[in-house]
Motif scaffolding. Sequence first.
Motif, mmCIF file in Angstrom:
data_model
loop_
_atom_site.group_PDB
_atom_site.id
_atom_site.type_symbol
_atom_site.label_atom_id
_atom_site.label_comp_id
_atom_site.label_asym_id
_atom_site.label_seq_id
_atom_site.Cartn_x
_atom_site.Cartn_y
_atom_site.Cartn_z
ATOM 1 N N TYR A 85 0.821 -1.205 0.000
ATOM 2 C CA TYR A 85 0.000 0.000 0.000
ATOM 3 C C TYR A 85 0.857 1.257 0.000
ATOM 4 C CZ TYR A 85 -4.062 -2.907 0.893
ATOM 5 O OH TYR A 85 -5.051 -3.849 0.773
ATOM 6 N N TYR A 86 1.931 1.236 0.759
ATOM 7 C CA TYR A 86 2.832 2.395 0.830
ATOM 8 C C TYR A 86 3.562 2.591 -0.491
ATOM 9 C CZ TYR A 86 1.914 2.531 5.813
ATOM 10 O OH TYR A 86 1.289 2.643 7.036
ATOM 11 N N LEU A 87 3.888 1.510 -1.155
ATOM 12 C CA LEU A 87 4.531 1.611 -2.461
ATOM 13 C C LEU A 87 3.539 2.059 -3.532
ATOM 14 C CD1 LEU A 87 6.673 -1.647 -2.282
ATOM 15 C CD2 LEU A 87 7.556 0.695 -2.246
ATOM 16 N N TYR A 88 2.353 1.500 -3.500
ATOM 17 C CA TYR A 88 1.345 1.831 -4.511
ATOM 18 C C TYR A 88 1.030 3.316 -4.522
ATOM 19 C CZ TYR A 88 -3.207 2.329 -6.735
ATOM 20 O OH TYR A 88 -4.243 2.769 -7.522
ATOM 21 N N LEU A 89 0.844 3.906 -3.349
ATOM 22 C CA LEU A 89 0.475 5.323 -3.288
ATOM 23 C C LEU A 89 1.604 6.233 -3.745
ATOM 24 C CD1 LEU A 89 -1.668 5.536 -0.032
ATOM 25 C CD2 LEU A 89 -2.452 5.820 -2.395
ATOM 26 N N MET A 90 2.821 5.714 -3.829
ATOM 27 C CA MET A 90 3.945 6.487 -4.366
ATOM 28 C C MET A 90 4.178 6.195 -5.852
ATOM 29 S SD MET A 90 5.285 8.553 -2.163
ATOM 30 C CE MET A 90 5.242 8.839 -0.382
ATOM 31 N N ASP A 91 3.386 5.331 -6.435
ATOM 32 C CA ASP A 91 3.553 4.954 -7.838
ATOM 33 C C ASP A 91 2.813 5.952 -8.728
ATOM 34 O OD1 ASP A 91 3.571 3.738 -10.371
ATOM 35 O OD2 ASP A 91 3.564 1.728 -9.511
ATOM 36 N N SER A 92 3.542 6.838 -9.349
ATOM 37 C CA SER A 92 2.920 7.910 -10.131
ATOM 38 C C SER A 92 2.291 7.405 -11.422
ATOM 39 C CB SER A 92 3.951 8.991 -10.463
ATOM 40 O OG SER A 92 5.045 8.459 -11.186
ATOM 41 N N GLU A 93 2.634 6.198 -11.849
ATOM 42 C CA GLU A 93 2.047 5.647 -13.072
ATOM 43 C C GLU A 93 0.708 4.983 -12.821
ATOM 44 O OE1 GLU A 93 4.599 3.108 -15.281
ATOM 45 O OE2 GLU A 93 6.218 4.576 -15.485
ATOM 46 N N LEU A 94 0.565 4.326 -11.686
ATOM 47 C CA LEU A 94 -0.632 3.525 -11.439
ATOM 48 C C LEU A 94 -1.606 4.163 -10.451
ATOM 49 C CD1 LEU A 94 0.903 -0.078 -11.272
ATOM 50 C CD2 LEU A 94 -0.181 1.057 -13.212
ATOM 51 N N SER A 95 -1.099 4.903 -9.499
ATOM 52 C CA SER A 95 -1.957 5.454 -8.456
ATOM 53 C C SER A 95 -2.560 6.785 -8.899
ATOM 54 C CB SER A 95 -1.158 5.644 -7.169
ATOM 55 O OG SER A 95 -1.954 6.267 -6.184
ATOM 56 N N THR A 96 -3.882 6.845 -8.915
ATOM 57 C CA THR A 96 -4.580 8.083 -9.274
ATOM 58 C C THR A 96 -5.466 8.581 -8.131
ATOM 59 O OG1 THR A 96 -6.422 6.830 -10.233
ATOM 60 C CG2 THR A 96 -4.609 7.452 -11.710
ATOM 61 N N GLU A 97 -5.441 7.894 -7.007
ATOM 62 C CA GLU A 97 -6.300 8.254 -5.875
ATOM 63 C C GLU A 97 -6.022 9.684 -5.409
ATOM 64 O OE1 GLU A 97 -6.540 3.908 -5.996
ATOM 65 O OE2 GLU A 97 -4.934 5.359 -6.254
ATOM 66 N N GLN A 98 -7.100 10.361 -5.057
ATOM 67 C CA GLN A 98 -7.004 11.721 -4.518
ATOM 68 C C GLN A 98 -8.098 11.881 -3.466
ATOM 69 O OE1 GLN A 98 -5.189 14.245 -3.851
ATOM 70 N NE2 GLN A 98 -5.326 15.722 -5.545
ATOM 71 N N GLY A 99 -7.712 12.211 -2.246
ATOM 72 C CA GLY A 99 -8.683 12.403 -1.183
ATOM 73 C C GLY A 99 -9.292 11.118 -0.671
ATOM 74 N N MET A 100 -8.595 10.015 -0.821
ATOM 75 C CA MET A 100 -9.115 8.713 -0.436
ATOM 76 C C MET A 100 -8.474 8.240 0.878
ATOM 77 S SD MET A 100 -11.254 7.929 -2.815
ATOM 78 C CE MET A 100 -11.512 6.166 -2.626
ATOM 79 N N THR A 101 -9.163 7.344 1.583
ATOM 80 C CA THR A 101 -8.609 6.672 2.745
ATOM 81 C C THR A 101 -8.554 5.184 2.461
ATOM 82 O OG1 THR A 101 -9.453 8.328 4.299
ATOM 83 C CG2 THR A 101 -8.917 6.173 5.200
ATOM 84 N N LEU A 102 -7.350 4.658 2.383
ATOM 85 C CA LEU A 102 -7.146 3.249 2.076
ATOM 86 C C LEU A 102 -6.851 2.491 3.364
ATOM 87 C CD1 LEU A 102 -6.632 4.706 -0.672
ATOM 88 C CD2 LEU A 102 -5.060 2.851 -1.230
#
Length: 246
Positions: free
Chosen positions: A225-242
């Motif tokens: 999860y920590y890696l995904y949220l730093m992935d600028s290619e795949l992560s598009t979440e904005q204002g979300m709580t994971l």
Amino acid sequence: MLNYIPKSNFLRGKVILVTGAGAGIGKEAALQYARYGASVILLGKTVKNLESVYDQILAEGGSEPAIVPLDLLGATPNHYAGLAGSIEDQFGQLDGLLHNAAMLSQLRPFAQITVEDWQAVMQVNVNSQFYITQALLPLLKKSQSASVIFTTSSVGLKGRAYWGAYAISKFATQGMMEVLADEYENSSMRFNCLNPGGTRTAMRASAFPAEDASLLKTPSDIMPYYLYLMDSELSTEQGMTLRAQA
């Protein structure tokens, strides 16, 4: 999300600041970011712990990290302004910020929360996050795709008896993230919250001393999860709580 497999060196050329980087989740996140190519800025209050993480990153062949010894309890806006200047001088930009450091304090009835405990928890868990984020916004804006991760908790989404100051501070964290996400909705910056869930850390042990820690996830287990949220290619979440342990 636990099936997320990041590309090799997907963080190469990125600069990421991790607070509370000397132990627990912060330490593991810093190590993981370095393993995928990032230059990591290690912020924490215990120098020997930061030096240990620094040495491990170098031993694993990672880019040389920067160490920022700073106790959030006593830090002022001037400290964070100085930090921003140092990052700009050394790196020129900032691509990621993980707000991991936090203070739990004693769990007690609301009526018994002391002024000292209240002020300490709010200083570390809320004020410091405001100061550091505000100071670093100009650097984050320079990134083509910056990610800011706030650490939340289940007690920051629904209040729970005896969790007092800590729970309230996490509600504030949630609100801070949502304000930033809304203000910068159409920008290159992303702001999200991540709830790690019950994890094998010293803070968890202090809150649940009788718990069998062997039954808990380790910091390494929740790193996707920590890696995904730093992935600028795949992560598009904005204002979300994971939730790392959904």
